[in-house]
Design a protein around this motif. Structure first.
Motif, PDB file in Angstrom:
ATOM      1  N   LEU A 224       0.822  -1.207   0.000  1.00  0.00           N
ATOM      2  CA  LEU A 224       0.000   0.000   0.000  1.00  0.00           C
ATOM      3  C   LEU A 224       0.857   1.258   0.000  1.00  0.00           C
ATOM      4  O   LEU A 224       0.506   2.257  -0.653  1.00  0.00           O
ATOM      5  N   ARG A 225       1.986   1.226   0.696  1.00  0.00           N
ATOM      6  CA  ARG A 225       2.881   2.395   0.654  1.00  0.00           C
ATOM      7  C   ARG A 225       3.420   2.619  -0.753  1.00  0.00           C
ATOM      8  O   ARG A 225       3.617   3.763  -1.181  1.00  0.00           O
ATOM      9  N   TYR A 226       3.695   1.524  -1.453  1.00  0.00           N
ATOM     10  CA  TYR A 226       4.175   1.645  -2.829  1.00  0.00           C
ATOM     11  C   TYR A 226       3.145   2.390  -3.684  1.00  0.00           C
ATOM     12  O   TYR A 226       3.483   3.347  -4.389  1.00  0.00           O
ATOM     13  N   HIS A 227       1.892   1.968  -3.618  1.00  0.00           N
ATOM     14  CA  HIS A 227       0.862   2.639  -4.414  1.00  0.00           C
ATOM     15  C   HIS A 227       0.617   4.058  -3.918  1.00  0.00           C
ATOM     16  O   HIS A 227       0.407   4.974  -4.723  1.00  0.00           O
ATOM     17  N   ALA A 228       0.659   4.249  -2.599  1.00  0.00           N
ATOM     18  CA  ALA A 228       0.421   5.580  -2.040  1.00  0.00           C
ATOM     19  C   ALA A 228       1.493   6.571  -2.490  1.00  0.00           C
ATOM     20  O   ALA A 228       1.202   7.741  -2.752  1.00  0.00           O
ATOM     21  N   SER A 229       2.741   6.111  -2.595  1.00  0.00           N
ATOM     22  CA  SER A 229       3.830   7.006  -2.977  1.00  0.00           C
ATOM     23  C   SER A 229       3.708   7.484  -4.418  1.00  0.00           C
ATOM     24  O   SER A 229       4.339   8.470  -4.805  1.00  0.00           O
ATOM     25  N   ARG A 230       2.899   6.808  -5.217  1.00  0.00           N
ATOM     26  CA  ARG A 230       2.719   7.169  -6.624  1.00  0.00           C
ATOM     27  C   ARG A 230       1.304   7.635  -6.921  1.00  0.00           C
ATOM     28  O   ARG A 230       0.922   7.780  -8.093  1.00  0.00           O
ATOM     29  N   ALA A 231       0.507   7.856  -5.876  1.00  0.00           N
ATOM     30  CA  ALA A 231      -0.905   8.172  -6.064  1.00  0.00           C
ATOM     31  C   ALA A 231      -1.106   9.496  -6.798  1.00  0.00           C
ATOM     32  O   ALA A 231      -0.432  10.492  -6.516  1.00  0.00           O
ATOM     33  N   LEU A 232      -2.031   9.496  -7.741  1.00  0.00           N
ATOM     34  CA  LEU A 232      -2.374  10.686  -8.507  1.00  0.00           C
ATOM     35  C   LEU A 232      -3.665  11.269  -7.944  1.00  0.00           C
ATOM     36  O   LEU A 232      -4.681  10.566  -7.883  1.00  0.00           O
ATOM     37  N   PRO A 233      -3.662  12.535  -7.512  1.00  0.00           N
ATOM     38  CA  PRO A 233      -4.868  13.132  -6.920  1.00  0.00           C
ATOM     39  C   PRO A 233      -6.074  13.007  -7.857  1.00  0.00           C
ATOM     40  O   PRO A 233      -5.980  13.226  -9.058  1.00  0.00           O
ATOM     41  N   ARG A 336       1.610   6.182 -17.507  1.00  0.00           N
ATOM     42  CA  ARG A 336       2.142   6.809 -16.302  1.00  0.00           C
ATOM     43  C   ARG A 336       3.656   6.659 -16.240  1.00  0.00           C
ATOM     44  O   ARG A 336       4.367   7.560 -15.761  1.00  0.00           O
ATOM     45  N   THR A 337       4.164   5.545 -16.734  1.00  0.00           N
ATOM     46  CA  THR A 337       5.612   5.315 -16.730  1.00  0.00           C
ATOM     47  C   THR A 337       6.328   6.313 -17.635  1.00  0.00           C
ATOM     48  O   THR A 337       7.343   6.899 -17.251  1.00  0.00           O
ATOM     49  N   VAL A 338       5.814   6.509 -18.851  1.00  0.00           N
ATOM     50  CA  VAL A 338       6.502   7.406 -19.795  1.00  0.00           C
ATOM     51  C   VAL A 338       6.248   8.878 -19.472  1.00  0.00           C
ATOM     52  O   VAL A 338       7.069   9.735 -19.802  1.00  0.00           O
ATOM     53  N   LEU A 339       5.124   9.180 -18.808  1.00  0.00           N
ATOM     54  CA  LEU A 339       4.835  10.567 -18.459  1.00  0.00           C
ATOM     55  C   LEU A 339       5.672  11.047 -17.280  1.00  0.00           C
ATOM     56  O   LEU A 339       5.990  12.240 -17.181  1.00  0.00           O
ATOM     57  N   GLY A 340       6.036  10.142 -16.379  1.00  0.00           N
ATOM     58  CA  GLY A 340       6.853  10.523 -15.230  1.00  0.00           C
ATOM     59  C   GLY A 340       6.180  11.603 -14.399  1.00  0.00           C
ATOM     60  O   GLY A 340       4.990  11.508 -14.076  1.00  0.00           O
TER      61      GLY A 340
END
Length: 476
Positions: A224-233, A336-340
């Motif tokens: 969950l921390r992994y997903h939270a660290s990349r979360a998009l509002p 999301r990977t290529v947009l960074g």
């Protein structure tokens, strides 16, 4: 990729030992059927253990049903974690099972499944029957029966509506399947559920609360921390307390309309609150959420291999049950990977979804489609990738052959290893170029090329341990 081994269900001696011990770790990895009763169960069924000569083992519920057995109403053998084989294996049968679990047969039929996999319907049927004991229609039928049971027991939806929401073409087919699989009628199944108090009253006919099982141990916080660290509002939301992350939610782009999901880790399950536009998307939504958190993993198998490495053993002991984060949508993950860093700006331009009730009220936006991204002011690489996703040159979905998808990604200059790990759940991909992996390897004195051979087939899990490891930390 992972080395192929003989399927567990063919090892009758080992399977019977698991049944005798009522070992919950094997739930979902094979099915036990009892000749004398005509019933099939999960390995940990609390009923009296049958004699060895009266038992048969199957790889799937569909195979047991095809053999004339019906589901045990005591242990509910379909309400268990899925088989980890569908990620460990990359063959046709495993790829087909991932697509069937995603509801593809209900949406596109067997011809659509065969087309996605690049095989003829006849070839596909022959392989699945040989490997899994049932053809694609029987496997999809078992998937529909599972979705129907969830709707019968957990929603107030009229049974006629349940039939079509679960993917059945008629009420008659629905009634016959429920009787054959569960040896009871839909109305009796609902009445029994009410007596057990299983239903959680939804606020509407498209809101459900489910319990998603997993194989213990499960390190919910790290995934969950992994997903939270990349979360998009707007697309994702997180709730935290002093104890850690208590909730994670996100929007879902599903076949019949947008959906919202909110996940809350519990001691023995993950609570999954869903708000769907159309209940026909229930099976697909659950399948995607399970992949997102890697809930079908076999942590004991991972620990046996990685724990044998003296360098990793202390970390494996300290953090049991680490999972490999997945993705709910292949094209979204690639974009999301290529947009960074630009992903948050692009996400804010996505289509709005109907407001949900707390805590889902902060989930407001779907990530834009590849077509929409291609029309935006983004980098040339992002535009090229979005165009490839739009015209089908790049097609990252859970049923893809890893070698073929790798070639498509490499042709566009993308990090194939990262995408294979997140989208396909590939278990044996060591991200050697990841900076956190490199730092940890240096701190632990590891030569990654040499160590990777000893970590097979769990290189992706070794990657996660190395990403989580703090080089400043001393492990005793």
């Amino acid at each position: 990729m992972a080395t192929q081994t003989a399927p567990l269900w063919r090892d009758t001696e080992r399977c019977y030992r698991a049944v005798t011990a009522r070992d919950q770790r094997f739930d979902g990895q094979f099915i036990m059927a009892v000749r004398t009763t005509g019933i099939y169960c999960r390995p940990s069924c609390p009923a009296i253990t049958p004699k060895a000569q009266n038992v048969r083992f199957f790889p799937t519920s569909a195979a047991a049903q095809a053999g004339g057995f019906r589901a045990c109403r005591r242990c509910l053998p379909d309400a268990v974690p899925g088989s980890p084989d569908w990620n460990v294996r990359a063959d046709l049968a495993a790829r087909a099972m991932r697509l069937i679990s995603d509801g593809l047969v209900e949406r596109e039929g067997v011809p659509g499944l065969a087309r996605r996999l690049g095989y003829s319907e006849r070839q596909l049927g022959r392989v699945l029957t040989t490997e899994l004991g049932a053809g694609p229609l029987a496997l999809a039928r078992a998937h529909r029966a599972h979705s129907a049971r969830l709707l019968i027991e957990l929603s107030a939806l009229p049974l006629t509506d349940v039939a079509f929401a679960a993917g059945f073409s008629s009420v008659r087919q629905f009634n016959e399947t429920i009787r054959e699989v569960f040896a009871t009628t839909p109305s009796q199944l609902r009445a029994a559920s009410l007596r057990r108090g299983r239903r959680t009253e939804p606020t509407s006919s498209t809101r459900l609360s489910l319990r998603l099982p997993f194989r213990a141990p499960f390190d919910a916080q790290s995934v969950l921390r992994y997903h939270a660290s990349r979360a998009l509002p707007g697309v994702e939301a997180v709730e935290e307390s002093a104890e850690g992350i208590t909730g994670y939610g996100r929007t879902l782009r599903l076949s019949h309309g947008p959906g919202l999901v909110w996940l809350s880790p519990q001691a023995d399950h993950v609570r999954c609150d869903l708000a769907l536009t159309d209940l026909r998307d229930l099976g697909s939504a659950v399948s995607r959420v399970r992949r997102l958190l890697d809930l079908d993993a076999d942590p004991e198998a991972v620990a046996r291999v990685l724990g044998a490495d003296p360098a990793l053993a202390p970390l494996v002991t300290k953090l049991p049950g680490v999972r490999v984060p997945g993705a709910v949508d292949g094209p979204e993950l690639v974009l999301r990977t290529v947009l960074g860093p630009d992903a948050a700006r692009v996400a804010a331009l996505g289509p709005r979804v109907p407001a949900g009730e707390p805590p889902m009220d902060t989930l407001t936006t779907l990530f834009p489609t590849p077509e929409a991204v291609a029309a935006l002011d983004v980098t040339p690489l992002a535009k090229t990738v979005a165009t490839a996703l739009t015209d089908g040159t790049l097609d990252p979905h859970v049923g893809r052959d890893p070698t073929e998808l790798r070639a498509e990604l490499a042709a566009l200059g993308l990090d194939a290893d990262y995408v294979l790990t997140r989208v396909l759940g590939a278990p044996d991909v060591l991200l050697t170029t990841d900076s956190a992996v490199q730092r940890s390897a240096t701190a632990l004195g590891l030569n990654l090329a040499d160590a990777a051979r000893g970590w097979r087939p769990w290189g992706s899990y070794a990657t996660r341990y190395l990403q989580i490891f703090d080089p400043e930390e001393t492990l005793s």
